[in-house]
Design a protein around this motif. Structure first.
Motif, PDB file in Angstrom:
ATOM      1  N   SER A 276     -17.424   4.656  -3.348  1.00 46.40           N
ATOM      2  CA  SER A 276     -16.309   5.662  -2.996  1.00 46.40           C
ATOM      3  C   SER A 276     -14.677   5.438  -3.734  1.00 46.40           C
ATOM      4  O   SER A 276     -14.201   6.398  -3.738  1.00 46.40           O
ATOM      5  CB  SER A 276     -16.005   5.424  -1.267  1.00 46.40           C
ATOM      6  OG  SER A 276     -15.580   4.317  -1.117  1.00 46.40           O
ATOM      7  N   GLY A 277     -15.029   4.126  -4.463  1.00 46.10           N
ATOM      8  CA  GLY A 277     -13.859   3.767  -5.006  1.00 46.10           C
ATOM      9  C   GLY A 277     -12.692   3.456  -4.167  1.00 46.10           C
ATOM     10  O   GLY A 277     -11.581   2.997  -4.526  1.00 46.10           O
ATOM     11  N   VAL A 278     -12.940   3.382  -2.784  1.00 49.71           N
ATOM     12  CA  VAL A 278     -12.037   2.910  -1.901  1.00 49.71           C
ATOM     13  C   VAL A 278     -11.957   1.507  -1.652  1.00 49.71           C
ATOM     14  O   VAL A 278     -13.078   0.793  -1.745  1.00 49.71           O
ATOM     15  CB  VAL A 278     -12.245   3.489  -0.395  1.00 49.71           C
ATOM     16  CG1 VAL A 278     -11.548   2.749   0.909  1.00 49.71           C
ATOM     17  CG2 VAL A 278     -11.859   5.026  -0.415  1.00 49.71           C
TER      18      VAL A 278
ATOM     19  N   ALA B 116      -9.923   4.715   5.089  1.00 49.44           N
ATOM     20  CA  ALA B 116     -10.553   4.909   4.041  1.00 49.44           C
ATOM     21  C   ALA B 116     -10.295   6.421   3.580  1.00 49.44           C
ATOM     22  O   ALA B 116     -10.415   6.850   2.271  1.00 49.44           O
ATOM     23  CB  ALA B 116     -11.989   4.885   3.843  1.00 49.44           C
TER      24      ALA B 116
ATOM     25  N   CYS C  16      -6.999   6.210   1.167  1.00 48.63           N
ATOM     26  CA  CYS C  16      -6.898   5.127   0.144  1.00 48.63           C
ATOM     27  C   CYS C  16      -7.358   5.877  -1.354  1.00 48.63           C
ATOM     28  O   CYS C  16      -8.290   6.557  -1.295  1.00 48.63           O
ATOM     29  CB  CYS C  16      -7.924   4.163   0.160  1.00 48.63           C
ATOM     30  SG  CYS C  16      -8.102   3.082  -1.096  1.00 48.63           S
ATOM     31  N   ILE C  17      -6.236   5.771  -2.130  1.00 54.15           N
ATOM     32  CA  ILE C  17      -6.626   6.321  -3.522  1.00 54.15           C
ATOM     33  C   ILE C  17      -7.150   5.290  -4.477  1.00 54.15           C
ATOM     34  O   ILE C  17      -7.580   5.988  -5.599  1.00 54.15           O
ATOM     35  CB  ILE C  17      -5.055   6.959  -4.059  1.00 54.15           C
ATOM     36  CG1 ILE C  17      -4.204   5.635  -4.231  1.00 54.15           C
ATOM     37  CG2 ILE C  17      -4.531   8.103  -3.191  1.00 54.15           C
ATOM     38  CD1 ILE C  17      -3.092   6.159  -5.059  1.00 54.15           C
ATOM     39  N   GLY C  18      -7.256   4.110  -3.987  1.00 55.61           N
ATOM     40  CA  GLY C  18      -8.012   3.049  -4.973  1.00 55.61           C
ATOM     41  C   GLY C  18      -7.150   2.648  -6.015  1.00 55.61           C
ATOM     42  O   GLY C  18      -7.556   2.321  -7.137  1.00 55.61           O
ATOM     43  N   CYS C  19      -5.728   2.696  -5.910  1.00 58.66           N
ATOM     44  CA  CYS C  19      -4.846   2.169  -6.804  1.00 58.66           C
ATOM     45  C   CYS C  19      -5.011   0.651  -7.188  1.00 58.66           C
ATOM     46  O   CYS C  19      -4.722   0.007  -8.006  1.00 58.66           O
ATOM     47  CB  CYS C  19      -3.478   2.361  -6.576  1.00 58.66           C
ATOM     48  SG  CYS C  19      -2.793   1.343  -5.154  1.00 58.66           S
ATOM     49  N   LYS C  20      -5.612  -0.215  -6.144  1.00 64.40           N
ATOM     50  CA  LYS C  20      -5.670  -1.445  -6.192  1.00 64.40           C
ATOM     51  C   LYS C  20      -4.704  -2.445  -5.972  1.00 64.40           C
ATOM     52  O   LYS C  20      -4.866  -3.483  -6.534  1.00 64.40           O
ATOM     53  CB  LYS C  20      -6.730  -2.103  -7.424  1.00 64.40           C
ATOM     54  CG  LYS C  20      -7.952  -1.312  -7.657  1.00 64.40           C
ATOM     55  CD  LYS C  20      -9.030  -1.600  -8.902  1.00 64.40           C
ATOM     56  CE  LYS C  20      -8.392  -0.492  -9.997  1.00 64.40           C
ATOM     57  NZ  LYS C  20      -8.760   0.890 -10.029  1.00 64.40           N
ATOM     58  N   TYR C  21      -3.612  -1.992  -5.796  1.00 62.85           N
ATOM     59  CA  TYR C  21      -2.299  -2.746  -5.600  1.00 62.85           C
ATOM     60  C   TYR C  21      -2.427  -3.697  -4.441  1.00 62.85           C
ATOM     61  O   TYR C  21      -1.858  -4.935  -4.520  1.00 62.85           O
ATOM     62  CB  TYR C  21      -1.207  -1.601  -5.318  1.00 62.85           C
ATOM     63  CG  TYR C  21       0.373  -2.226  -5.404  1.00 62.85           C
ATOM     64  CD1 TYR C  21       0.636  -3.426  -6.238  1.00 62.85           C
ATOM     65  CD2 TYR C  21       1.375  -1.609  -5.278  1.00 62.85           C
ATOM     66  CE1 TYR C  21       1.779  -3.826  -6.368  1.00 62.85           C
ATOM     67  CE2 TYR C  21       2.674  -2.027  -5.373  1.00 62.85           C
ATOM     68  CZ  TYR C  21       2.963  -3.468  -6.068  1.00 62.85           C
ATOM     69  OH  TYR C  21       4.229  -3.675  -6.318  1.00 62.85           O
TER      70      TYR C  21
ATOM     71  N   MET D 158      -5.280  -5.098  -3.998  1.00 59.15           N
ATOM     72  CA  MET D 158      -6.210  -6.365  -4.261  1.00 59.15           C
ATOM     73  C   MET D 158      -4.990  -7.160  -5.182  1.00 59.15           C
ATOM     74  O   MET D 158      -5.359  -8.562  -5.479  1.00 59.15           O
ATOM     75  CB  MET D 158      -7.228  -5.718  -5.195  1.00 59.15           C
ATOM     76  CG  MET D 158      -8.063  -5.100  -4.567  1.00 59.15           C
ATOM     77  SD  MET D 158      -9.332  -4.134  -5.493  1.00 59.15           S
ATOM     78  CE  MET D 158     -10.651  -5.615  -5.876  1.00 59.15           C
TER      79      MET D 158
ATOM     80  N   CYS E 227       0.733  -0.983   0.117  1.00 62.95           N
ATOM     81  CA  CYS E 227      -0.070   0.088  -0.037  1.00 62.95           C
ATOM     82  C   CYS E 227       0.837   1.048   0.087  1.00 62.95           C
ATOM     83  O   CYS E 227       1.603   1.479   1.023  1.00 62.95           O
ATOM     84  CB  CYS E 227      -0.967   0.111   1.171  1.00 62.95           C
ATOM     85  SG  CYS E 227      -1.601   1.628   1.309  1.00 62.95           S
ATOM     86  N   PRO E 228       0.899   2.074  -1.291  1.00 65.55           N
ATOM     87  CA  PRO E 228       1.919   3.118  -1.061  1.00 65.55           C
ATOM     88  C   PRO E 228       1.453   4.205  -0.184  1.00 65.55           C
ATOM     89  O   PRO E 228       2.490   4.952   0.134  1.00 65.55           O
ATOM     90  CB  PRO E 228       1.639   3.656  -2.865  1.00 65.55           C
ATOM     91  CG  PRO E 228       0.104   3.213  -3.203  1.00 65.55           C
ATOM     92  CD  PRO E 228      -0.123   1.781  -2.268  1.00 65.55           C
ATOM     93  N   THR E 229       0.306   4.391   0.007  1.00 59.20           N
ATOM     94  CA  THR E 229      -0.264   5.692   0.970  1.00 59.20           C
ATOM     95  C   THR E 229      -0.344   5.325   2.311  1.00 59.20           C
ATOM     96  O   THR E 229      -0.316   6.090   3.166  1.00 59.20           O
ATOM     97  CB  THR E 229      -1.313   6.055   0.524  1.00 59.20           C
ATOM     98  OG1 THR E 229      -2.678   5.102   0.978  1.00 59.20           O
ATOM     99  CG2 THR E 229      -1.574   6.608  -1.020  1.00 59.20           C
TER     100      THR E 229
END
Lengths: 179, 282
Positions: free
Chosen positions: A111-113, A87, A90-95, A97, A70-72
């Protein structure tokens, strides 16, 4: 501080999805969103066959790949060993996942989160608030509690059944299965 | 797979930006007369990377709605994505300065150019490690992907720069004889790395075998065989080898070869991203 974990006995699980639905209700998820999903395994050859329903959800790994990638820093492990998502970070980059070998994370549509099972962690309580999947299970297939307390229900059950994480020591998961 | 075509576009243009920059560096060092090719590489590098960053932001929906959250990308140095953010930040600044100097007709200091070169190599390589940090995906979680992406980044960037440079000044472009043998070596290397990737992935359980099947016989087979292998590697190699035997090359053949490399370079990222299959741990 406690170190929370769960035991799931797939010999008792009938695959009724009550845990998934209870979790969706508690976490106000949509019908297609879920922190719990099922894998079904068939084995043997006719006439000696068996089938197994395996509920899957965040394993709350001590060595969590999602937290590492998780980058953030939105995904973090709290003092009780529970893997959580902030939440607001989270930028929702999906890394996460992509990195999770159990595929138990999902995107919240609105939210895209990225979200997932949080052992019903409640910040105000400072602990897990009666995990709904455990409370609702019709077969008592789930046991939850403090892994570090040798007298807790979950620690006793894991020891008695020699329950193991689903992928061995791959990520030091804290959900133990009896199969 | 959770990551889709937008991520494939990002991986391609980020690699191509690195390759373009490195090609321009090589040309400026070896062929002072190759003005158009050098300018093309230096100007297009930051533009390509900017397109890639736009793709990343469009794909990260929660960040798109709260753009300030993107600042958090610097937060976790254990994440390959954060390391990539550091690399992009350095490379993008250098590439922009170099592009501006080039547009103003000023000399680029050698030291600055070398910093850019190092950044470019890191940029091309990290995209392989980015996919590689997913221990559930055998096609990605191996040591072949970073070198494969670096090699493909170099050929893609070189092809884009060559196309533009040759379009503006073909006579000058033909004098840059070293580009062709470099491409031949890289293309052969790329073929070997793709073979290695398929062999390694196919030996890594059901998910790896499924990935390889998707690429070689399944839904991605046309893109893989015709696009990546045929148009991207075999055709340009054949044209290169043919051109090496004669003293003069045909501009149309050259353009066809370079276009093929670019198309193949994108399709390589596309099929690798699309064929990522997650293991089921039961």
């Amino acid at each position: 501080m406690a170190r929370y974990g769960m035991m799931i006995d797939t010999r008792k699980c009938v695959g009724c999805f009550a845990c998934r639905v209870a979790c969706q209700m508690k976490n106000t998820l949509g019908p297609k969103e879920g922190f719990v999903h099922f894998e079904f395994l068939e084995s043997g050859t006719y006439p000696d066959v068996s089938s197994e329903a395996i509920p899957m959800q965040c394993m709350h790994c001590a060595d969590a790949p999602c937290e590492k990638v998780c980058p953030t820093g939105a995904t973090y492990i709290n003092e009780a060993g529970v893997v959580l998502v902030d939440a607001n970070k989270c930028i929702g980059c999906k890394y996460c996942m992509v990195a999770c070998p159990y595929s138990v994370r999902m995107i919240e549509e609105i939210s895209g989160v990225v979200e997932k099972c949080r052992f019903c962690w409640d910040d105000e309580m400072g602990g897990p608030n009666n995990p709904s999947c455990v409370a609702t299970c019709i077969a008592d297939a789930r046991v939850f509690g403090d892994l570090d307390d040798p007298n807790s229900d979950v620690a006793v059950a894991i020891a008695a059944n020699d329950a193991q994480p689903i992928a061995g020591d791959l990520t030091e998961a804290k959900i133990f299965y009896v199969r | 797979m959770v990551w889709g075509p937008m991520i494939a576009v990002y991986l391609f243009v980020a690699g191509a930006a690195a390759g373009s920059y490195l090609t321009a560096s090589l040309v400026s060092f070896k062929y002072p007369g190759g003005v158009f090719t050098r300018k093309a590489g230096r100007i297009i590098a930051p533009i390509l990377l900017a397109i890639g960053l736009l793709m990343l932001m469009l794909d990260a929906e929660a960040g798109l709605r709260n753009p300030l959250r993107f600042l958090g990308l610097f937060a976790n140095p254990r994440s390959v994505m954060t390391i990539g953010t550091y690399i992009i930040s350095v490379f993008m600044v250098v590439a922009l300065i170099v592009a501006v100097l080039e547009l103003m007709g000023k000399n680029v200091p050698r030291a600055l150019d070398i910093v850019g070169d190092i950044g470019a190599i890191c940029l091309a390589g990290y995209t392989g490690f980015l996919l590689g940090d997913s221990l559930g995906v055998p096609l990605w979680h191996n040591s072949v992907l970073p070198p494969l992406f670096i090699v493909s980044a170099l050929t893609s960037g070189m092809a884009i720069v060559s196309l533009i440079g040759a379009a503006f000044d073909y006579v000058e472009f033909e004098k840059m004889g070293v580009l062709r043998p470099i491409h031949i070596v890289l293309a052969v290397l790329e073929i070997l790395l793709i073979v290695a990737l398929l062999v390694i992935a196919s030996g890594r359980g059901a998910a790896g075998a499924e990935s390889v099947a998707m690429l070689t016989t399944g839904s991605l087979a046309p893109a893989f065989w015709i696009g990546v292998v045929g148009i991207g590697l075999v055709l340009p190699l054949a044209i290169d080898l043919f051109n090496m035997r004669s003293t003069k090359s045909e501009a149309s053949g050259e353009a066809l070869a370079q276009t093929g490399v670019v198309v193949g370079g994108f399709l390589l990222r596309f099929v690798v991203v699309s064929a990522g299959v997650m293991m089921v741990l039961l």
